[in-house]
Design a protein around this motif. Structure first.
Motif, PDB file in Angstrom:
ATOM      1  N   ALA A 140       0.832  -1.205   0.000  1.00 43.49           N
ATOM      2  CA  ALA A 140       0.000   0.000   0.000  1.00 43.49           C
ATOM      3  C   ALA A 140       0.867   1.256   0.000  1.00 43.49           C
ATOM      4  CB  ALA A 140      -0.931  -0.002   1.216  1.00 43.49           C
ATOM      5  N   ARG A 141       1.964   1.227   0.762  1.00 46.75           N
ATOM      6  CA  ARG A 141       2.871   2.383   0.779  1.00 46.75           C
ATOM      7  C   ARG A 141       3.574   2.538  -0.568  1.00 46.75           C
ATOM      8  NH1 ARG A 141       5.642   1.310   6.750  1.00 46.75           N
ATOM      9  NH2 ARG A 141       3.884   2.113   7.993  1.00 46.75           N
ATOM     10  N   THR A 142       3.947   1.427  -1.159  1.00 50.04           N
ATOM     11  CA  THR A 142       4.583   1.485  -2.480  1.00 50.04           C
ATOM     12  C   THR A 142       3.630   2.080  -3.503  1.00 50.04           C
ATOM     13  OG1 THR A 142       5.972  -0.439  -1.993  1.00 50.04           O
ATOM     14  CG2 THR A 142       5.628   0.105  -4.308  1.00 50.04           C
ATOM     15  N   PHE A 143       2.382   1.665  -3.460  1.00 55.85           N
ATOM     16  CA  PHE A 143       1.390   2.199  -4.406  1.00 55.85           C
ATOM     17  C   PHE A 143       1.227   3.704  -4.229  1.00 55.85           C
ATOM     18  CE2 PHE A 143      -2.876   3.283  -5.782  1.00 55.85           C
ATOM     19  CZ  PHE A 143      -2.911   2.724  -7.049  1.00 55.85           C
ATOM     20  N   ALA A 144       1.134   4.146  -2.974  1.00 57.67           N
ATOM     21  CA  ALA A 144       0.994   5.590  -2.712  1.00 57.67           C
ATOM     22  C   ALA A 144       2.206   6.353  -3.234  1.00 57.67           C
ATOM     23  CB  ALA A 144       0.809   5.830  -1.216  1.00 57.67           C
ATOM     24  N   ALA A 145       3.411   5.783  -3.061  1.00 64.18           N
ATOM     25  CA  ALA A 145       4.623   6.432  -3.561  1.00 64.18           C
ATOM     26  C   ALA A 145       4.623   6.483  -5.090  1.00 64.18           C
ATOM     27  CB  ALA A 145       5.864   5.684  -3.060  1.00 64.18           C
ATOM     28  N   GLN A 146       4.095   5.442  -5.721  1.00 63.58           N
ATOM     29  CA  GLN A 146       4.019   5.428  -7.183  1.00 63.58           C
ATOM     30  C   GLN A 146       3.053   6.492  -7.695  1.00 63.58           C
ATOM     31  OE1 GLN A 146       2.963   1.283  -7.513  1.00 63.58           O
ATOM     32  NE2 GLN A 146       4.978   0.715  -8.285  1.00 63.58           N
ATOM     33  N   VAL A 147       1.930   6.652  -7.015  1.00 68.14           N
ATOM     34  CA  VAL A 147       0.981   7.704  -7.403  1.00 68.14           C
ATOM     35  C   VAL A 147       1.640   9.075  -7.293  1.00 68.14           C
ATOM     36  CG1 VAL A 147      -1.193   8.832  -6.802  1.00 68.14           C
ATOM     37  CG2 VAL A 147      -1.034   6.335  -6.779  1.00 68.14           C
ATOM     38  N   GLU A 148       2.370   9.283  -6.209  1.00 70.94           N
ATOM     39  CA  GLU A 148       3.070  10.557  -6.022  1.00 70.94           C
ATOM     40  C   GLU A 148       4.127  10.771  -7.099  1.00 70.94           C
ATOM     41  OE1 GLU A 148       5.702  12.910  -2.598  1.00 70.94           O
ATOM     42  OE2 GLU A 148       4.812  10.954  -2.169  1.00 70.94           O
ATOM     43  N   ALA A 149       4.852   9.702  -7.445  1.00 74.16           N
ATOM     44  CA  ALA A 149       5.864   9.810  -8.500  1.00 74.16           C
ATOM     45  C   ALA A 149       5.228  10.150  -9.843  1.00 74.16           C
ATOM     46  CB  ALA A 149       6.653   8.503  -8.600  1.00 74.16           C
ATOM     47  N   LEU A 150       4.083   9.557 -10.134  1.00 78.89           N
ATOM     48  CA  LEU A 150       3.387   9.853 -11.386  1.00 78.89           C
ATOM     49  C   LEU A 150       2.952  11.314 -11.423  1.00 78.89           C
ATOM     50  CD1 LEU A 150       2.134   8.905 -14.064  1.00 78.89           C
ATOM     51  CD2 LEU A 150       0.097   8.239 -12.773  1.00 78.89           C
ATOM     52  N   ASN A 151       2.430  11.809 -10.298  1.00 77.58           N
ATOM     53  CA  ASN A 151       2.013  13.211 -10.247  1.00 77.58           C
ATOM     54  C   ASN A 151       3.205  14.148 -10.417  1.00 77.58           C
ATOM     55  OD1 ASN A 151      -0.714  12.656  -9.879  1.00 77.58           O
ATOM     56  ND2 ASN A 151      -0.540  12.560  -7.648  1.00 77.58           N
ATOM     57  N   ARG A 152       4.322  13.820  -9.778  1.00 77.30           N
ATOM     58  CA  ARG A 152       5.516  14.660  -9.925  1.00 77.30           C
ATOM     59  C   ARG A 152       5.990  14.676 -11.366  1.00 77.30           C
ATOM     60  NH1 ARG A 152       7.517  12.178  -5.165  1.00 77.30           N
ATOM     61  NH2 ARG A 152       8.957  10.991  -6.466  1.00 77.30           N
ATOM     62  N   HIS A 153       5.983  13.507 -12.002  1.00 76.31           N
ATOM     63  CA  HIS A 153       6.433  13.438 -13.395  1.00 76.31           C
ATOM     64  C   HIS A 153       5.516  14.254 -14.306  1.00 76.31           C
ATOM     65  CE1 HIS A 153       8.148  11.826 -17.080  1.00 76.31           C
ATOM     66  NE2 HIS A 153       6.922  11.512 -17.478  1.00 76.31           N
ATOM     67  N   ARG A 154       4.224  14.161 -14.076  1.00 78.63           N
ATOM     68  CA  ARG A 154       3.288  14.902 -14.928  1.00 78.63           C
ATOM     69  C   ARG A 154       3.345  16.401 -14.685  1.00 78.63           C
ATOM     70  NH1 ARG A 154      -2.192  11.110 -15.430  1.00 78.63           N
ATOM     71  NH2 ARG A 154      -1.277   9.674 -16.959  1.00 78.63           N
ATOM     72  N   ASN A 155       3.761  16.822 -13.489  1.00 78.57           N
ATOM     73  CA  ASN A 155       3.838  18.247 -13.177  1.00 78.57           C
ATOM     74  C   ASN A 155       5.253  18.801 -13.286  1.00 78.57           C
ATOM     75  OD1 ASN A 155       1.071  18.295 -12.568  1.00 78.57           O
ATOM     76  ND2 ASN A 155       1.435  17.671 -10.451  1.00 78.57           N
ATOM     77  N   SER A 156       6.173  18.005 -13.839  1.00 75.83           N
ATOM     78  CA  SER A 156       7.568  18.436 -13.898  1.00 75.83           C
ATOM     79  C   SER A 156       7.789  19.612 -14.826  1.00 75.83           C
ATOM     80  CB  SER A 156       8.465  17.269 -14.333  1.00 75.83           C
ATOM     81  OG  SER A 156       8.087  16.817 -15.629  1.00 75.83           O
ATOM     82  N   ASP A 157       6.879  19.818 -15.788  1.00 75.92           N
ATOM     83  CA  ASP A 157       7.010  20.930 -16.714  1.00 75.92           C
ATOM     84  C   ASP A 157       6.185  22.132 -16.290  1.00 75.92           C
ATOM     85  OD1 ASP A 157       4.579  19.788 -17.061  1.00 75.92           O
ATOM     86  OD2 ASP A 157       4.590  19.870 -19.270  1.00 75.92           O
ATOM     87  N   GLU A 158       5.870  22.166 -14.997  1.00 74.55           N
ATOM     88  CA  GLU A 158       5.069  23.255 -14.450  1.00 74.55           C
ATOM     89  C   GLU A 158       5.737  24.597 -14.713  1.00 74.55           C
ATOM     90  OE1 GLU A 158       4.730  24.241 -10.016  1.00 74.55           O
ATOM     91  OE2 GLU A 158       3.080  22.842 -10.384  1.00 74.55           O
ATOM     92  N   SER A 159       5.019  25.520 -15.283  1.00 76.95           N
ATOM     93  CA  SER A 159       5.591  26.810 -15.650  1.00 76.95           C
ATOM     94  C   SER A 159       5.750  27.702 -14.430  1.00 76.95           C
ATOM     95  CB  SER A 159       4.700  27.507 -16.681  1.00 76.95           C
ATOM     96  OG  SER A 159       3.401  27.677 -16.157  1.00 76.95           O
ATOM     97  N   ALA A 160       6.699  28.605 -14.519  1.00 79.21           N
ATOM     98  CA  ALA A 160       6.949  29.541 -13.431  1.00 79.21           C
ATOM     99  C   ALA A 160       6.002  30.719 -13.527  1.00 79.21           C
ATOM    100  CB  ALA A 160       8.393  30.030 -13.475  1.00 79.21           C
ATOM    101  N   ILE A 161       5.725  31.354 -12.388  1.00 82.28           N
ATOM    102  CA  ILE A 161       4.882  32.534 -12.335  1.00 82.28           C
ATOM    103  C   ILE A 161       5.762  33.739 -12.038  1.00 82.28           C
ATOM    104  CG2 ILE A 161       3.019  33.688 -11.066  1.00 82.28           C
ATOM    105  CD1 ILE A 161       1.820  30.978 -10.520  1.00 82.28           C
TER     106      ILE A 161
END
Length: 211
Positions: A140-161
């Motif tokens: 369960a902890r591994t799954f939660a970490a994977q979800v977080e990793a996926l979110n970080r990867h998808r938001n890695s190109d987040e633009s600056a303000i």
């Protein structure tokens, strides 16, 4: 038992011209091969590749082999489990190869966690319950970490303000120059701008930057 795919040649998957059936492909498991069931074989392969985030045939068939093994129940690949895993990956919609691999791991970890949950519910032996509980907790902890990793990867190109206009209340100090900060930093540290406005060192640094 080794489940093998029919030999294939690596090549880009042809785009559909829109005339082929739109039905979602199903994967059928046979004794020595895996088959993609679809009225149009090329369209079925393309649709399945899109669902799994595979770039070409090698990636598609490689991922299918791995998912087939992860679907196994009692060392035998399970077609229903495989269909569930493919459907789940399709719903998450991986955008590149990294997401495709990560999401495949996520559904595999989920399958393992649910097997542990089943074993936990079916045993009354206390030592066995403790061991299965530890395994389930780790999964369960591994799954939660994977979800977080996926979110970080998808938001890695987040633009600056970039803040170019700043209103200052009486008694405050303005920063001379442009303040650039990433959106996620602003979200997690809302007092950063107010501290900067009241700190002479920040103001001095801003003046130096504008010069």
């Amino acid at each position: 038992m080794t489940t093998a795919l029919q030999p294939h040649t690596t090549s880009p998957l042809a785009a559909s011209d829109g005339s082929s059936p739109a039905a979602n492909p199903r994967v059928k498991l046979y004794k020595r091969r895996i088959a993609i069931s679809h009225p149009d074989p090329q369209a079925g392969e393309r649709l399945l590749a899109e669902a799994l985030g595979a770039a070409d045939r090698d990636a598609l068939h490689g991922m299918l082999r791995q998912l087939v093994k992860a679907s196994a129940v009692g060392q035998k690949p399970d077609e229903a489990n495989l269909a569930f895993m493919i459907s789940t990956i399709r719903s998450i919609a991986p955008k590149d190869s990294i997401e495709a691999m990560l999401v495949s791991q996520m559904v595999s970890v989920h399958m393992a966690a649910m097997r542990c949950a089943c074993r936990l519910a079916c045993t009354d032996d206390l030592p066995q319950q403790e061991g299965v509980t530890r395994a389930l907790t780790r999964l369960a902890r591994t799954f939660a970490a994977q979800v977080e990793a996926l979110n970080r990867h998808r938001n890695s190109d987040e633009s600056a303000i970039t803040v170019q206009n700043l209103s200052v209340q009486d008694g405050g100090r303005a920063i001379v120059g442009n303040l650039t900060q990433h959106a996620h930093l602003i979200g997690t540290n809302p007092d950063a701008a107010s501290r900067a406005a009241g700190d002479p060192e920040w103001a001095g640094a801003g003046q130096a930057a504008s010069a």
